[in-house]
Motif scaffolding. Structure first.
Motif, short mmCIF file in Angstrom:
data_model
loop_
_atom_site.label_atom_id
_atom_site.label_comp_id
_atom_site.label_asym_id
_atom_site.label_seq_id
_atom_site.Cartn_x
_atom_site.Cartn_y
_atom_site.Cartn_z
N ALA A 217 16.09 5.63 -22.10
CA ALA A 217 15.88 4.20 -21.86
C ALA A 217 17.09 3.40 -22.34
O ALA A 217 17.49 2.42 -21.70
CB ALA A 217 14.62 3.73 -22.57
N THR B 26 12.27 -1.51 -20.62
CA THR B 26 13.62 -1.96 -20.96
C THR B 26 14.21 -2.83 -19.85
O THR B 26 14.84 -3.85 -20.11
CB THR B 26 14.53 -0.74 -21.21
OG1 THR B 26 14.01 0.03 -22.28
CG2 THR B 26 15.94 -1.18 -21.54
N VAL C 105 11.44 3.27 -19.73
CA VAL C 105 12.62 2.89 -18.97
C VAL C 105 12.43 1.53 -18.32
O VAL C 105 13.29 0.64 -18.39
CB VAL C 105 12.96 3.96 -17.92
CG1 VAL C 105 14.05 3.46 -16.97
CG2 VAL C 105 13.38 5.26 -18.59
#
Length: 627
Positions: free
Chosen positions: A22, A55, A52
């Motif tokens: 991430a 983020t 991921v």
């Protein structure tokens, strides 16, 4: 087609823990992360993790982390949430229209799994001041996020004392959109009579993936999503219709598709600063999505289109009859004009016919517009147009149902004062009291421009809280030369609390003044005083009138604000009727009675009351403050 792990060389990335992966993808855009997931099957799973895409949602900066956690509960994944945020992010900001002249400001901000278009009501400064509010606002539209990240458009309005929502679709959102259009669009029906509606990507087998990877052929850019799905030819654009046809069509469609809003669906649109009850917001979001899905079946069917055609045929007959009556009463000037046209000659006539048939100014026929679909529905279209502007205010089309986005500058080094400010006339600044009635609240957008090698700061008025307008919408309340520091002293030694003022810098400039009528104001010398606490005060040198400003966060103000009912549906989007008074006065008076116009400038015949200079002037039956 996805390959296996060995052929794409992804072993190093697959060996990274989710947290590290991430962090690595933080340097990528959402579409790049999606493309990475197409390399192989294992990367598809690895790049599709919630860590991921959480983020990626954070990097967009649309809402804070704690709100992302709550929004996630209403969608399938952070990937779906990111898809929604990427799609609607260009709409966030300040949208305006020229009418009414007091100001027509719609601020688009995050709601709860949604975007909300909020109209700021012209009003006086409340008893708690600018920071504490409450500020009055009314809903204009909402864009709801579905569980898969697709979008649904809801338009708000009020009819016969009831609040309604009008479900529609989103025709498209350009990345750099600056014009927001309310339109009617012909649509096709699927087999079985089900309508093709795009909650951005209806009918797409994998809508989330397609959002980040879609590539549209240049020839398809003028098509809506429903047309791309069906592969149909471009329809007659709504903008090609005559204004009376566009207005009537919007009225007919909204009357067909309206859904009465229950008390549960008419609640908070976004979390308040005092009580962030996400459970109630979630319940409202679910309820609105249900109303939206049920409302889609209310679109006019093909048989309804037949009735609409009859309605417009009758309207055309009335217009033709009116024109024929008007021709019988033609003035002497009209006869001379016709005689002059006959002298011009055949070649000019042929050129005129050629221009009218091939030119873009010719209105499309209403029947041709209806033939391009089996049904019609309401759409929101965020497009990009070449707009000229004067002193940061866009020049607007007078007959389009549109809102125009203001270009907001970021407050950076060298342009520290850019952004949205609010304030009132008079000194000292502060909250109204019993002996000092409320002051009209002004909103100004401050921006920097380069002109002839000099840098100027312009304070553009976008909203004023008087009952009758003092200055045209979009007027520059002041223009100061940043390259010309001034040594002028501030007229007052302290503020209302007897605190000593800490002056930082002063700039010379000019403030708005009486000119050639209402539409063309003049200017008079003045100075902009910048204080250490961030307060700005522009004073007119001759009258010593003071406009006191402080920077505001409109989103925070709205979260502490009070919601009032909207206008009727079409006027609630774009109020095209020229108006110099407060068309929202019936709503704003409920909380803060709207003031009469105040000029705040000393001139001949001006009366000074309670330390505030006031004047009134009658112009064509409209009372307008005079400088």
């Amino acid at each position: 087609m996805l390959s296996d792990n060995n052929s794409c060389g992804s072993k190093l990335l697959l060996a990274l823990p989710d947290d590290i992966f991430a962090v690595v993808t933080r340097s990528l855009k959402p579409k790049d992360v999606f493309n990475l997931s197409l390399c192989c099957r294992s990367l598809y799973v690895h790049a599709g993790s919630d860590k991921v895409w959480l983020t990626q949602c954070e990097l967009l900066g649309v809402i804070p982390h704690k709100d992302l956690i709550e929004w996630r509960k209403g969608v399938n994944s952070y990937k779906a949430l990111c898809r929604f945020l990427v799609y609607v992010q260009p709409l966030i900001g300040i949208w305006v229209h020229q009418n009414p002249e007091l100001g027509n400001v719609v601020y688009v901000m995050p709601g709860f799994i949604s975007l909300v278009g909020c109209r700021i009501i012209p009003q006086e400064l409340g008893p708690l001041g600018i920071d504490e509010g409450p500020i009055l606002w009314s809903p204009v539209f909402e864009i709801l996020g579905n569980v898969d990240g697709s979008s649904a458009f809801i338009f708000h309005g009020r009819e016969r004392g009831n609040n309604y929502m009008y479900p529609g679709s989103i025709k498209g959102i350009d990345r750099n959109c600056n014009v927001l259009l309310l339109e009617v669009e012909p649509r096709q029906q699927k087999d079985g009579g089900k309508l093709v509606h795009s909650k951005s990507f209806a009918g797409n087998p994998n809508p989330v993936d397609k959002e980040f990877s879609r590539k549209i052929c240049p020839s398809d850019r003028g098509l809506s999503m429903s047309q791309r799905i069906q592969g149909s030819k471009p329809s007659v654009p709504f903008s090609r219709l005559a204004f009376v046809d566009r207005k009537k069509l919007l009225e007919v469609v909204t009357s067909q598709i309206r859904v009465k809003v229950s008390q549960s669906g008419d609640g908070l649109c976004f979390p308040c600063l005092e009580t962030e009850d996400f459970n109630k917001l979630s319940e409202r979001h679910v309820r609105l999505m249900q109303l939206y899905d049920n409302g889609l079946s209310a679109d006019p069917t093909q048989s309804d289109l037949g009735e609409i055609r009859k309605l417009f045929d009758n309207s055309q007959l009335h217009r033709d009859a009116y024109r024929s009556q008007g021709s019988k009463k033609k003035s002497l000037v009209g006869y001379f004009r016709d005689s002059f046209k006959s002298i011009i000659g055949k070649s000019s006539l042929e050129h005129t016919k050629h221009s009218s048939s091939g030119g873009s100014n010719k209105h499309a026929q209403f029947q041709d517009f209806l033939r391009s679909g089996d049904t019609i529905g309401l759409t929101l279209h965020a497009s990009t147009a070449r707009l000229s502007s004067y002193r940061a205010w866009p020049n607007m089309h007078e007959s389009r149902f549109a809102l125009y986005k203001l270009a907001e500058q970021e407050p950076l080094t060298g342009q520290e004062h850019a952004g949205l400010w609010a304030g009132t006339f008079g000194w000292p600044p502060g909250k109204p009291s019993a002996d000092k009635p409320g002051k009209a609240l002004f909103f100004l957008l401050l921006s920097y421009v380069e002109s002839q090698g000099e840098r100027h700061l312009i304070g553009t008025k976008i909203l004023e809280g008087t009952h009758y307008v003092l200055h045209p919408n979009g007027s520059a309340m002041f223009v100061v030369n940043i390259n010309e520091p001034s040594d002028e002293s501030f007229p007052w030694a302290c503020d209302g609390d007897s605190d000593v003022l800490d002056l930082k810098e002063v700039f010379s400039g000019e403030g708005i003044a009486n000119g050639y009528g209402f539409r063309y104001p003049g200017s008079k010398p003045g100075s902009l005083f910048v204080f250490e606490d961030g307060m700005l005060v522009f004073t007119w040198k001759e009258s010593r009138a003071a406009l006191t400003l402080q920077r505001v966060n409109l989103q925070d103000l709205l979260k502490k604000g009070e919601r009032v009912p909207p206008l009727p549906p079409i006027a609630n989007f774009a109020y095209l009727t020229k108006s110099y008074s407060n068309v929202y006065a019936g709503f704003s008076n409920a909380l803060h009675p709207t003031s009469s116009p105040r000029g705040f400038f000393k001139e001949e015949g001006v009366e000074e009351t309670s330390g505030v200079i006031a004047t009134r002037k009658s112009v064509s039956g409209i009372r307008i403050g005079r400088i």
